[in-house]
Design a protein around this motif. Structure first.
Motif, PDB file in Angstrom:
ATOM      1  N   ALA A   1      24.759  29.676  74.615  1.00 17.37           N
ATOM      2  CA  ALA A   1      24.428  28.415  73.696  1.00 17.37           C
ATOM      3  C   ALA A   1      23.614  27.336  73.917  1.00 17.37           C
ATOM      4  O   ALA A   1      22.844  27.011  72.830  1.00 17.37           O
ATOM      5  CB  ALA A   1      26.257  28.152  73.645  1.00 17.37           C
ATOM      6  N   VAL A   2      23.513  27.314  75.133  1.00 16.96           N
ATOM      7  CA  VAL A   2      23.375  26.395  75.360  1.00 16.96           C
ATOM      8  C   VAL A   2      21.422  26.484  75.396  1.00 16.96           C
ATOM      9  O   VAL A   2      20.593  25.556  74.609  1.00 16.96           O
ATOM     10  CB  VAL A   2      23.045  26.017  77.345  1.00 16.96           C
ATOM     11  CG1 VAL A   2      21.973  24.710  77.776  1.00 16.96           C
ATOM     12  CG2 VAL A   2      24.437  25.030  77.277  1.00 16.96           C
ATOM     13  N   ARG A   3      21.022  27.793  75.345  1.00 17.09           N
ATOM     14  CA  ARG A   3      19.678  27.825  74.823  1.00 17.09           C
ATOM     15  C   ARG A   3      19.532  27.882  73.899  1.00 17.09           C
ATOM     16  O   ARG A   3      17.803  28.295  73.704  1.00 17.09           O
ATOM     17  CB  ARG A   3      18.587  28.521  75.992  1.00 17.09           C
ATOM     18  CG  ARG A   3      19.226  27.891  77.878  1.00 17.09           C
ATOM     19  CD  ARG A   3      18.004  27.243  77.840  1.00 17.09           C
ATOM     20  NE  ARG A   3      17.573  26.525  79.195  1.00 17.09           N
ATOM     21  CZ  ARG A   3      18.465  25.526  79.460  1.00 17.09           C
ATOM     22  NH1 ARG A   3      18.284  24.296  78.759  1.00 17.09           N
ATOM     23  NH2 ARG A   3      18.116  25.480  81.027  1.00 17.09           N
ATOM     24  N   THR A   4      20.417  27.936  72.835  1.00 18.32           N
ATOM     25  CA  THR A   4      20.139  28.669  71.575  1.00 18.32           C
ATOM     26  C   THR A   4      20.191  27.694  70.520  1.00 18.32           C
ATOM     27  O   THR A   4      20.738  26.650  70.330  1.00 18.32           O
ATOM     28  CB  THR A   4      21.091  29.679  71.751  1.00 18.32           C
ATOM     29  OG1 THR A   4      21.318  30.496  71.690  1.00 18.32           O
ATOM     30  CG2 THR A   4      20.596  30.038  69.551  1.00 18.32           C
ATOM     31  N   GLY A   5      18.728  27.342  69.958  1.00 14.54           N
ATOM     32  CA  GLY A   5      18.942  25.904  69.201  1.00 14.54           C
ATOM     33  C   GLY A   5      19.699  26.202  68.084  1.00 14.54           C
ATOM     34  O   GLY A   5      20.351  26.779  66.964  1.00 14.54           O
ATOM     35  N   GLY A   6      19.999  25.155  67.440  1.00 15.40           N
ATOM     36  CA  GLY A   6      21.013  24.774  66.691  1.00 15.40           C
ATOM     37  C   GLY A   6      22.531  24.732  66.898  1.00 15.40           C
ATOM     38  O   GLY A   6      23.307  24.198  65.834  1.00 15.40           O
TER      39      GLY A   6
ATOM     40  N   VAL B   1      26.249  23.356  68.227  1.00 12.90           N
ATOM     41  CA  VAL B   1      27.169  22.198  69.606  1.00 12.90           C
ATOM     42  C   VAL B   1      26.270  22.298  70.702  1.00 12.90           C
ATOM     43  O   VAL B   1      26.646  20.896  71.685  1.00 12.90           O
ATOM     44  CB  VAL B   1      27.838  22.008  69.150  1.00 12.90           C
ATOM     45  CG1 VAL B   1      28.267  22.394  67.299  1.00 12.90           C
ATOM     46  CG2 VAL B   1      29.486  23.032  69.691  1.00 12.90           C
ATOM     47  N   ALA B   2      26.227  22.778  71.279  1.00 11.58           N
ATOM     48  CA  ALA B   2      25.728  22.948  73.076  1.00 11.58           C
ATOM     49  C   ALA B   2      24.109  22.253  73.588  1.00 11.58           C
ATOM     50  O   ALA B   2      23.782  22.730  74.609  1.00 11.58           O
ATOM     51  CB  ALA B   2      26.019  23.363  73.704  1.00 11.58           C
ATOM     52  N   TYR B   3      23.373  22.801  72.033  1.00 10.31           N
ATOM     53  CA  TYR B   3      21.737  23.078  72.431  1.00 10.31           C
ATOM     54  C   TYR B   3      21.069  21.935  73.319  1.00 10.31           C
ATOM     55  O   TYR B   3      20.965  20.710  73.285  1.00 10.31           O
ATOM     56  CB  TYR B   3      21.155  23.324  71.170  1.00 10.31           C
ATOM     57  CG  TYR B   3      19.878  23.766  71.852  1.00 10.31           C
ATOM     58  CD1 TYR B   3      19.454  24.566  72.662  1.00 10.31           C
ATOM     59  CD2 TYR B   3      18.839  22.713  70.562  1.00 10.31           C
ATOM     60  CE1 TYR B   3      18.210  25.224  72.759  1.00 10.31           C
ATOM     61  CE2 TYR B   3      17.463  22.440  71.500  1.00 10.31           C
ATOM     62  CZ  TYR B   3      16.851  23.946  71.972  1.00 10.31           C
ATOM     63  OH  TYR B   3      15.814  23.684  72.355  1.00 10.31           O
ATOM     64  N   GLN B   4      20.576  22.417  74.444  1.00  7.83           N
ATOM     65  CA  GLN B   4      19.520  21.513  75.598  1.00  7.83           C
ATOM     66  C   GLN B   4      18.760  22.591  75.723  1.00  7.83           C
ATOM     67  O   GLN B   4      18.213  23.747  75.951  1.00  7.83           O
ATOM     68  CB  GLN B   4      19.986  21.066  76.584  1.00  7.83           C
ATOM     69  CG  GLN B   4      21.070  20.866  76.904  1.00  7.83           C
ATOM     70  CD  GLN B   4      21.179  19.573  76.998  1.00  7.83           C
ATOM     71  OE1 GLN B   4      20.007  18.930  77.073  1.00  7.83           O
ATOM     72  NE2 GLN B   4      21.902  18.074  76.099  1.00  7.83           N
ATOM     73  N   PRO B   5      17.531  21.987  75.015  1.00 11.24           N
ATOM     74  CA  PRO B   5      15.860  23.287  75.718  1.00 11.24           C
ATOM     75  C   PRO B   5      15.971  23.170  77.049  1.00 11.24           C
ATOM     76  O   PRO B   5      16.174  22.007  78.088  1.00 11.24           O
ATOM     77  CB  PRO B   5      14.777  21.683  74.758  1.00 11.24           C
ATOM     78  CG  PRO B   5      14.646  21.186  74.167  1.00 11.24           C
ATOM     79  CD  PRO B   5      16.478  20.823  74.840  1.00 11.24           C
TER      80      PRO B   5
END
Ligand code: NQM
Length: 353
Positions: free
Chosen positions: A287-292, A294-298
């Motif tokens: 989830a962190v690496r999926t754009g959009g 609530v946890a997105y971080q590139p």
């Protein structure tokens, strides 16, 4: 009735502790097996004083291992969560922490032969969602080596590394088909990349995100909100009625405090994890690496998941974009340790009224 002792091994697997059995040492009927496990672990009783369970979900776990009939695997691993304070045994989730002990146990019990300084054990996971994993176990001199220099957050002592890799699959990681859902009045991301997890921002709950597990567990209003969210998410994620199961987990996310990517606190689902589950962490990392979400971080494939006792590094390789994102592989390093090997005698009586 006299009950004979049942062979089992107690192991720390990752940051959890559990009892490992050969499937052939347990009843084949699931109802009889679960009844026996309650009596071995000491449930239902919050302290599990009359059994091997440690009075917490992280120390009330069972792994059942057998030789695999599937040519893609050496052994099969069924995880069973024995709920400490209720007469519930559930196979609704797997456990990536106890998984770390499966390779060593399979070698110790002669189900897998060692193959040099390291031995790869191919594991078929019998709980829903994740199907296979490979564990690279240190086996110098043909024996499992437990001691080593790897420090794993959530466990104070160093031990030999066990590298675990999970192949991905082509299922989208977002079971609702949306990057963000509005559930129980909150914007959340529902993700399932091995463990069903609902991510919610700390600030949306009026939290900082780095509170101690004890502070979170004693916050009655928060617990109510988390449970309402969990029940709503269970049906939104296609898990059905989840009141009596241990999924989905709820992970509260906020910005990193140290050198990681995200800070987490995870309800599993009623107690707060002292660290974070392995597959729970894989789900959070996707989830962190999926754009959009609530946890997105590139960033790249390595994601540092900060938790109450340190940082867990997960490597994830994703395919596709947005709601069509899939996980093509993930890996993590764990450790495990044999604690005892012998016979256990189950309780025969029922709880006093
Ligand atoms: O997510 C606890 C643990 C787990 C499960 C839990 C686990 C995982 O830390 O793969 O390992 O989330 O109930 O053992």
């Amino acid at each position: 009735m006299t009950v004979d002792g049942i062979p089992c091994m107690q192991m720390r697997g990752g940051s959890s502790k559990g009892v490992y059995f050969l499937a052939s040492d347990l009843p084949t009927d699931p109802g009889e097996r679960d009844d026996l496990l309650l009596r071995i672990m000491g449930s239902p009783d919050e302290r599990q004083i009359d059994g091997l369970g440690g009075g917490h979900p992280l120390t009330s776990k069972v792994a059942v291992i057998s030789r695999s009939g599937d040519e893609r695997a050496d052994v099969e691993y069924l995880f069973l969560q024995v709920v400490p304070d209720r007469a519930v045994v559930t196979d609704a989730q797997t456990c990536g922490n106890l998984l770390a002990g499966v390779g060593p146990f399979a070698i110790e019990r002669g189900l897998v032969s060692t193959g040099g300084d390291t031995t790869t054990v191919r594991i078929r996971i019998m709980n829903p969602s994740v199907s296979f994993a490979e564990a690279l176990v240190q086996t110098p001199d043909g024996r499992v080596r437990y001691d080593g220099d790897t420090i794993m957050a959530g466990t104070p002592f160093p031990a030999a590394p066990i590298e675990i890799t999970f192949p991905g699959d082509d299922r989208p990681i977002l079971p609702t088909g949306r990057l963000v859902d509005r559930l129980a009045g909150l914007d959340v991301t529902c993700v399932h990349a091995g463990m069903p997890v609902v991510l919610v921002r700390a600030r949306d709950l009026g939290l900082e995100g780095d509170e101690s597990p004890q502070d979170l567990e004693t916050n009655a209003g928060l617990r109510d909100t988390i449970e309402r969210l969990r029940l709503a998410a269970g049906s939104a994620m296609g898990l059905g009625e989840v009141r009596d199961t241990t999924v989905p987990k709820i992970t509260i996310v906020s910005p990193p405090r140290r050198d990681g990517t995200v800070t987490t606190r995870t309800f599993i689902p009623h107690r707060v994890h002292a660290a974070i589950g392995v597959l729970g962490a894989v789900s959070v990392a996707t989830a962190v690496r999926t754009g959009g979400t609530v946890a997105y971080q590139p960033g790249g494939p390595l994601v540092g998941i900060e938790h109450p006792t340190g940082t867990l590094q997960v490597r994830v390789t994703l395919d596709g974009t947005a709601a069509q994102t899939t996980l093509s592989a993930s890996s993590i390093v764990r450790t495990a340790r044999k604690l005892s090997d012998g016979l256990v005698w189950p309780r025969s009586g029922e709880a006093a009224a």
